[in-house]
Design a protein around this motif. Structure first.
Motif, short mmCIF file in Angstrom:
data_model
loop_
_atom_site.label_atom_id
_atom_site.label_comp_id
_atom_site.label_asym_id
_atom_site.label_seq_id
_atom_site.Cartn_x
_atom_site.Cartn_y
_atom_site.Cartn_z
N PHE A 112 0.82 -1.21 0.00
CA PHE A 112 0.00 0.00 0.00
C PHE A 112 0.86 1.27 0.00
N HIS A 116 -0.33 5.14 -0.97
CA HIS A 116 -0.86 5.90 0.18
C HIS A 116 -0.99 7.38 -0.21
N PRO A 117 -2.20 7.95 -0.09
CA PRO A 117 -2.40 9.36 -0.49
C PRO A 117 -1.49 10.33 0.26
N GLY A 118 -1.07 9.96 1.46
CA GLY A 118 -0.19 10.84 2.24
C GLY A 118 1.29 10.60 1.93
N ILE A 123 4.43 6.81 6.36
CA ILE A 123 4.21 5.48 6.94
C ILE A 123 5.56 4.84 7.29
N ALA A 134 -0.03 8.69 15.20
CA ALA A 134 0.16 9.36 13.91
C ALA A 134 -1.06 9.15 13.02
N PHE A 135 -1.58 7.94 13.04
CA PHE A 135 -2.74 7.62 12.20
C PHE A 135 -3.95 8.46 12.64
N THR A 138 -3.42 12.43 12.11
CA THR A 138 -3.51 12.98 10.76
C THR A 138 -4.96 12.97 10.26
N HIS A 140 -7.47 10.69 9.66
CA HIS A 140 -7.93 9.84 8.56
C HIS A 140 -9.45 9.72 8.52
N SER A 141 -9.96 9.60 7.31
CA SER A 141 -11.42 9.47 7.12
C SER A 141 -11.88 8.07 7.52
N ALA A 144 -10.64 5.62 5.15
CA ALA A 144 -9.25 5.20 5.40
C ALA A 144 -9.22 4.17 6.52
N SER A 147 -10.30 0.93 5.21
CA SER A 147 -9.34 0.30 4.29
C SER A 147 -8.21 -0.40 5.02
N LEU A 148 -8.05 -0.05 6.31
CA LEU A 148 -7.03 -0.74 7.12
C LEU A 148 -7.23 -2.25 7.09
C1 HEM Z 1 -1.84 1.28 6.88
C2 HEM Z 1 -2.10 2.44 7.42
C3 HEM Z 1 -2.71 3.60 6.67
C4 HEM Z 1 -3.76 3.64 5.80
C5 HEM Z 1 -4.64 2.47 5.33
C6 HEM Z 1 -3.91 5.01 5.37
C7 HEM Z 1 -4.86 5.47 4.47
C8 HEM Z 1 -4.99 6.77 4.05
C9 HEM Z 1 -6.02 7.26 3.15
C10 HEM Z 1 -7.11 6.40 2.50
C11 HEM Z 1 -5.82 8.58 2.99
C12 HEM Z 1 -6.67 9.55 2.14
C13 HEM Z 1 -7.40 10.53 3.02
C14 HEM Z 1 -8.42 9.87 3.92
O1 HEM Z 1 -9.27 9.11 3.40
O2 HEM Z 1 -8.36 10.08 5.15
C15 HEM Z 1 -4.67 8.94 3.80
C16 HEM Z 1 -4.15 10.22 3.90
C17 HEM Z 1 -3.10 10.56 4.71
N1 HEM Z 1 -2.39 9.74 5.53
FE1 HEM Z 1 -2.67 7.77 5.75
N2 HEM Z 1 -2.97 5.78 6.00
C18 HEM Z 1 -2.23 4.95 6.80
C19 HEM Z 1 -1.21 5.30 7.64
C20 HEM Z 1 -0.74 6.56 7.82
C21 HEM Z 1 0.27 6.91 8.76
C22 HEM Z 1 0.99 5.96 9.73
C23 HEM Z 1 0.46 8.23 8.64
C24 HEM Z 1 1.46 8.95 9.48
C25 HEM Z 1 1.56 10.18 9.68
C26 HEM Z 1 -0.43 8.73 7.59
C27 HEM Z 1 -0.55 10.03 7.13
C28 HEM Z 1 -1.43 10.49 6.18
C29 HEM Z 1 -1.54 11.86 5.74
C30 HEM Z 1 -0.65 13.03 6.22
C31 HEM Z 1 -2.58 11.91 4.82
C32 HEM Z 1 -3.14 13.15 4.15
C33 HEM Z 1 -2.68 13.28 2.74
C34 HEM Z 1 -3.26 14.54 2.13
O3 HEM Z 1 -4.42 14.87 2.40
O4 HEM Z 1 -2.53 15.15 1.36
N3 HEM Z 1 -1.16 7.67 7.13
N4 HEM Z 1 -4.19 7.82 4.43
#
Ligand code: HEM
Length: 174
Positions: A112, A116-118, A123, A134-135, A138, A140-141, A144, A147-148
């Protein structure tokens, strides 16, 4: 009678803001939601301790009357999950082999990472470690959070868990 549970947690949080994030994490779990609502943040910004206490009480009342089903990922509780300790998780700390722990569940997000959009870097910073704060931090919706499930490979043994205990979420002192 409910068996009592010893709950201990060590944190490196040193500033008020970090502590707030920490207590919000617990608070949001207590409210049976993985994501604090924006109004919760506003309430908690209050500096006055009495005001804060009142805010906590309000949140508690709200959660008590909430019709929402308590749920932490994963949805299918009947699924037998493999028990994986942090010592094992720690070995999976590279872009080719990236596991993280969120709410005591272990996820393999290797495939993934690049989608990952971020970005993958955020990660990877938590590869082989606990990424719960952190999760949550930030924001997450719910999509999101759902989807884990796709990346779920196991859960921490009971004695290593921070967020979940066998009889449900057990949080005290807040
Ligand atoms: C397996 C674990 C993770 C999954 C499945 C995941 C999934 C997603 C998804 C689907 C989004 C799109 C926005 C939303 O729907 O909320 C997102 C955005 C984001 N994620 Fe994760 N995420 C994971 C772990 C992390 C971790 C550990 C961080 C650590 C800081 C992180 C930071 C971000 C950030 C900063 C965004 C925003 C991106 C933007 O809006 O430009 N994510 N993530």
């Amino acid at each position: 009678m409910q068996p009592s549970t010893v709950f201990s947690f060590r944190s490196n949080a040193s500033t008020v803001e970090e502590m707030d994030l920490l207590s919000l994490t617990f608070r949001s779990l207590d409210l049976r939601s993985n994501k604090p609502q924006p109004e919760d943040f506003l309430d908690l910004k209050k500096q006055n301790v009495a005001d804060r206490d009142e805010a906590w009480k309000k949140l508690r009342r709200r959660s008590k009357h909430s019709k929402e089903e308590p749920r932490l990922s994963p949805r299918d509780d009947s699924k037998q999950l493999k028990t994986i300790g942090m010592d094992e998780v720690a070995w999976h700390d590279t872009a080719e082999n990236c596991w993280v722990v969120i709410h005591d569940f272990v996820y393999d997000c290797t495939d993934f990472l690049t989608s990952h959009p971020g970005g993958s870097d955020v990660i990877l910073e938590y590869a082989g470690r606990d990424a719960t704060l952190a999760f949550i931090g930030t924001g997450h919706s719910s999509m999101a959070r759902q989807s884990l499930e796709r990346y779920l490979i196991g859960e921490l043994p009971t004695e290593e868990r921070i967020f979940r205990v066998p009889n449900g979420v057990k949080l005290t002192g807040f």
